[in-house]
Design an enzyme around this catalytic site. Structure first.
Site, PDB file in Angstrom:
ATOM      1  N   ARG A  71      39.484  45.094  39.056  1.00 23.56           N
ATOM      2  CA  ARG A  71      39.933  44.480  37.794  1.00 23.56           C
ATOM      3  C   ARG A  71      39.079  43.272  37.432  1.00 23.56           C
ATOM      4  NH1 ARG A  71      43.942  41.512  37.913  1.00 23.56           N
ATOM      5  NH2 ARG A  71      44.432  41.986  40.086  1.00 23.56           N
TER       6      ARG A  71
ATOM      7  N   LYS B 135      46.843  43.852  43.081  1.00 24.86           N
ATOM      8  CA  LYS B 135      48.131  44.392  42.615  1.00 24.86           C
ATOM      9  C   LYS B 135      47.936  45.836  42.158  1.00 24.86           C
ATOM     10  CE  LYS B 135      47.630  41.707  38.366  1.00 24.86           C
ATOM     11  NZ  LYS B 135      48.011  40.477  37.713  1.00 24.86           N
TER      12      LYS B 135
ATOM     13  N   PRO C  74      23.801  38.038  47.805  1.00 27.63           N
ATOM     14  CA  PRO C  74      24.325  36.925  47.003  1.00 27.63           C
ATOM     15  C   PRO C  74      24.008  37.112  45.524  1.00 27.63           C
ATOM     16  CG  PRO C  74      22.982  36.097  48.829  1.00 27.63           C
ATOM     17  CD  PRO C  74      22.827  37.598  48.810  1.00 27.63           C
TER      18      PRO C  74
ATOM     19  N   HIS D 225      26.784  28.236  36.402  1.00 23.16           N
ATOM     20  CA  HIS D 225      27.681  29.398  36.400  1.00 23.16           C
ATOM     21  C   HIS D 225      28.920  29.122  35.562  1.00 23.16           C
ATOM     22  CE1 HIS D 225      25.249  30.706  39.843  1.00 23.16           C
ATOM     23  NE2 HIS D 225      25.749  31.901  39.634  1.00 23.16           N
TER      24      HIS D 225
ATOM     25  N   LYS E 116      33.967  30.230  38.929  1.00 27.16           N
ATOM     26  CA  LYS E 116      33.305  30.425  40.229  1.00 27.16           C
ATOM     27  C   LYS E 116      33.900  29.470  41.257  1.00 27.16           C
ATOM     28  CE  LYS E 116      28.734  30.778  42.330  1.00 27.16           C
ATOM     29  NZ  LYS E 116      29.103  31.999  43.054  1.00 27.16           N
TER      30      LYS E 116
ATOM     31  N   THR F 252      22.932  32.207  45.624  1.00 30.80           N
ATOM     32  CA  THR F 252      21.536  32.368  45.197  1.00 30.80           C
ATOM     33  C   THR F 252      20.748  31.069  45.368  1.00 30.80           C
ATOM     34  OG1 THR F 252      22.237  34.026  43.611  1.00 30.80           O
ATOM     35  CG2 THR F 252      20.066  33.034  43.234  1.00 30.80           C
TER      36      THR F 252
HETATM   37  P1  NAP Z   1      36.742  37.870  39.170  1.00 29.49           P
HETATM   38  O1  NAP Z   1      36.604  38.276  37.750  1.00 29.49           O
HETATM   39  O2  NAP Z   1      37.624  36.716  39.522  1.00 29.49           O
HETATM   40  O3  NAP Z   1      37.223  39.153  39.979  1.00 29.49           O
HETATM   41  C1  NAP Z   1      37.665  39.164  41.288  1.00 29.49           C
HETATM   42  C2  NAP Z   1      38.688  40.273  41.395  1.00 29.49           C
HETATM   43  O4  NAP Z   1      38.982  40.507  42.760  1.00 29.49           O
HETATM   44  C3  NAP Z   1      40.002  39.943  40.699  1.00 29.49           C
HETATM   45  O5  NAP Z   1      40.459  41.070  39.981  1.00 29.49           O
HETATM   46  C4  NAP Z   1      40.930  39.636  41.872  1.00 29.49           C
HETATM   47  O6  NAP Z   1      42.273  39.914  41.596  1.00 29.49           O
HETATM   48  C5  NAP Z   1      40.384  40.587  42.903  1.00 29.49           C
HETATM   49  N1  NAP Z   1      40.741  40.220  44.267  1.00 29.49           N
HETATM   50  C6  NAP Z   1      40.751  38.992  44.840  1.00 29.49           C
HETATM   51  N2  NAP Z   1      41.108  39.089  46.126  1.00 29.49           N
HETATM   52  C7  NAP Z   1      41.314  40.399  46.376  1.00 29.49           C
HETATM   53  C8  NAP Z   1      41.676  41.124  47.532  1.00 29.49           C
HETATM   54  N3  NAP Z   1      41.914  40.521  48.704  1.00 29.49           N
HETATM   55  N4  NAP Z   1      41.789  42.473  47.432  1.00 29.49           N
HETATM   56  C9  NAP Z   1      41.546  43.094  46.272  1.00 29.49           C
HETATM   57  N5  NAP Z   1      41.206  42.457  45.134  1.00 29.49           N
HETATM   58  C10 NAP Z   1      41.078  41.121  45.196  1.00 29.49           C
HETATM   59  O7  NAP Z   1      35.321  37.544  39.800  1.00 29.49           O
HETATM   60  P2  NAP Z   1      33.901  38.214  39.468  1.00 29.49           P
HETATM   61  O8  NAP Z   1      33.156  37.360  38.499  1.00 29.49           O
HETATM   62  O9  NAP Z   1      34.084  39.655  39.187  1.00 29.49           O
HETATM   63  O10 NAP Z   1      33.191  38.031  40.870  1.00 29.49           O
HETATM   64  C11 NAP Z   1      33.686  38.691  42.026  1.00 29.49           C
HETATM   65  C12 NAP Z   1      32.913  38.211  43.237  1.00 29.49           C
HETATM   66  O11 NAP Z   1      31.542  38.594  43.096  1.00 29.49           O
HETATM   67  C13 NAP Z   1      32.902  36.683  43.408  1.00 29.49           C
HETATM   68  O12 NAP Z   1      32.922  36.386  44.787  1.00 29.49           O
HETATM   69  C14 NAP Z   1      31.593  36.260  42.788  1.00 29.49           C
HETATM   70  O13 NAP Z   1      31.087  35.059  43.325  1.00 29.49           O
HETATM   71  C15 NAP Z   1      30.716  37.431  43.164  1.00 29.49           C
HETATM   72  N6  NAP Z   1      29.597  37.686  42.288  1.00 29.49           N
HETATM   73  C16 NAP Z   1      28.513  38.226  42.892  1.00 29.49           C
HETATM   74  C17 NAP Z   1      27.394  38.531  42.154  1.00 29.49           C
HETATM   75  C18 NAP Z   1      26.217  39.115  42.863  1.00 29.49           C
HETATM   76  O14 NAP Z   1      25.226  39.456  42.200  1.00 29.49           O
HETATM   77  N7  NAP Z   1      26.270  39.245  44.179  1.00 29.49           N
HETATM   78  C19 NAP Z   1      27.382  38.315  40.778  1.00 29.49           C
HETATM   79  C20 NAP Z   1      28.524  37.804  40.168  1.00 29.49           C
HETATM   80  C21 NAP Z   1      29.638  37.511  40.946  1.00 29.49           C
HETATM   81  P3  NAP Z   1      43.279  38.685  41.158  1.00 29.49           P
HETATM   82  O15 NAP Z   1      42.687  38.135  39.907  1.00 29.49           O
HETATM   83  O16 NAP Z   1      44.593  39.355  40.996  1.00 29.49           O
HETATM   84  O17 NAP Z   1      43.217  37.736  42.313  1.00 29.49           O
END
Ligand code: NAP
Length: 266
Positions: free
Chosen positions: A12, A38, A126, A155, A159, A166
């Site tokens: 999500r 959820k 990362p 960012h 975050k 990075t």
């Molecule tokens: P986001 O929009 O906050 O999405 C995170 C999702 O994970 C939310 O839907 C959250 O649900 C869910 N979640 C949290 N804990 C969970 C668990 N234990 N089990 C299952 N689902 C869970 O964040 P995002 O921007 O998509 O980023 C996600 C992650 O990727 C972050 O750690 C971010 O730093 C990283 N990221 C990495 C890159 C890369 O290139 N490597 C790029 C961008 C982001 P709830 O909202 O209900 O908690």
């Protein structure tokens, strides 16, 4: 072409949504299940904005990987869960591809040891954006000639970790070619704590958090009578998906942990 069976944690989220779409569209991937915080018992198609997939939703990664034969777990949740999710994946013989940041060097060594003991491939990236990897590589080349460098990463304000993975990775790559040295005036002092940012071997790293941003980084070099700026911008999250796809394909053919996409891109 063999089909790779994929599970995604965090479907999500902003990254997770793009990953679900990418996996659904890729001819060589099959989405087996997702792990969300959820929506237990529902299907991916029940979540607004996600593809019409019948893949089931679990709130427990353990139950998900017990119920389905999965080759690769893509984790896009939050820094607090990346390591735990990798350990669960290893216990099930599943190859993790992890985009969450916040791993310490000790975490990475411990996870690499487990991956090698079990002979299971794993990738922690990362940053999945190919352009960001090039920015890091170019910065490493520049630092040989211009060792005075500061990093500004920017960012969105949701975050959780700072500085970004990075930025830390960029500084670590630069450290390989640059002798440790303190930058700035030897007598400089901060009038406000944190004004000079974080410090890695004398390189300063500054973190900006604002709504409207996605993921951006500038590496600034200063030399006698000149400056050089290397900048990368991810303007939306589709920029990360070619890197996620490449990681899913690559992790099937390795038996250790690879940290950083730069190690799988020539
Ligand atoms: P986001 O929009 O906050 O999405 C995170 C999702 O994970 C939310 O839907 C959250 O649900 C869910 N979640 C949290 N804990 C969970 C668990 N234990 N089990 C299952 N689902 C869970 O964040 P995002 O921007 O998509 O980023 C996600 C992650 O990727 C972050 O750690 C971010 O730093 C990283 N990221 C990495 C890159 C890369 O290139 N490597 C790029 C961008 C982001 P709830 O909202 O209900 O908690």
């Amino acid at each position: 072409m063999e089909t790779i069976r994929v599970a995604i944690a965090g479907p999500r989220g902003k990254m997770g949504r793009e990953a679900v779409k990418m996996v659904e569209e890729a001819a060589n991937f099959q989405l087996m299940a997702v792990v969300d915080s959820k929506n237990e018992g529902k299907k991916v198609r029940d979540i607004d904005g996600l593809p019409a997939s019948d893949a089931p939703i679990y709130t427990s990664l353990e139950e998900c990987l017990t119920a389905h034969d999965v080759d690769v777990l893509v984790d896009l949740t939050a820094p607090a869960f990346g390591k735990k999710h990798m350990e669960i994946a290893f216990a099930h013989g599943v190859r993790p591809v992890v985009g969450t940041t916040g791993f310490t060097e000790a975490d990475i060594e411990e996870l690499r040891k487990t991956a090698e003991e079990k002979g299971i491939g794993a990738i922690i990236a990362p940053n999945f954006a190919i352009g960001a990897i090039l920015m890091m590589k170019f910065a490493q080349v520049a630092a040989k000639y211009l060792p005075d460098v500061e990093i500004i990463e920017m960012h969105h304000d949701r975050k959780l970790d700072a500085p970004s993975g990075t930025a830390i990775k960029t500084a670590q790559l630069i450290r390989e070619v640059r002798e440790a040295k303190e930058q700035g005036h030897p007598d400089e002092r901060e009038e406000l704590q944190g004004a000079r940012g974080a410090n890695l071997d004398g390189m300063h790293i500054h973190s900006v958090r604002l709504p409207g941003l996605v993921a951006h980084q500038e590496v600034l070099f200063g030399g006698v009578g000149q400056t050089l700026k290397i900048r990368h911008d991810s303007i939306d999250r589709t920029s990360f998906m070619p890197g996620v796809k490449l990681s899913i394909e690559t992790v099937m053919g390795i038996d250790t942990l690879v940290y950083g996409l730069e190690n799988i891109i020539e």
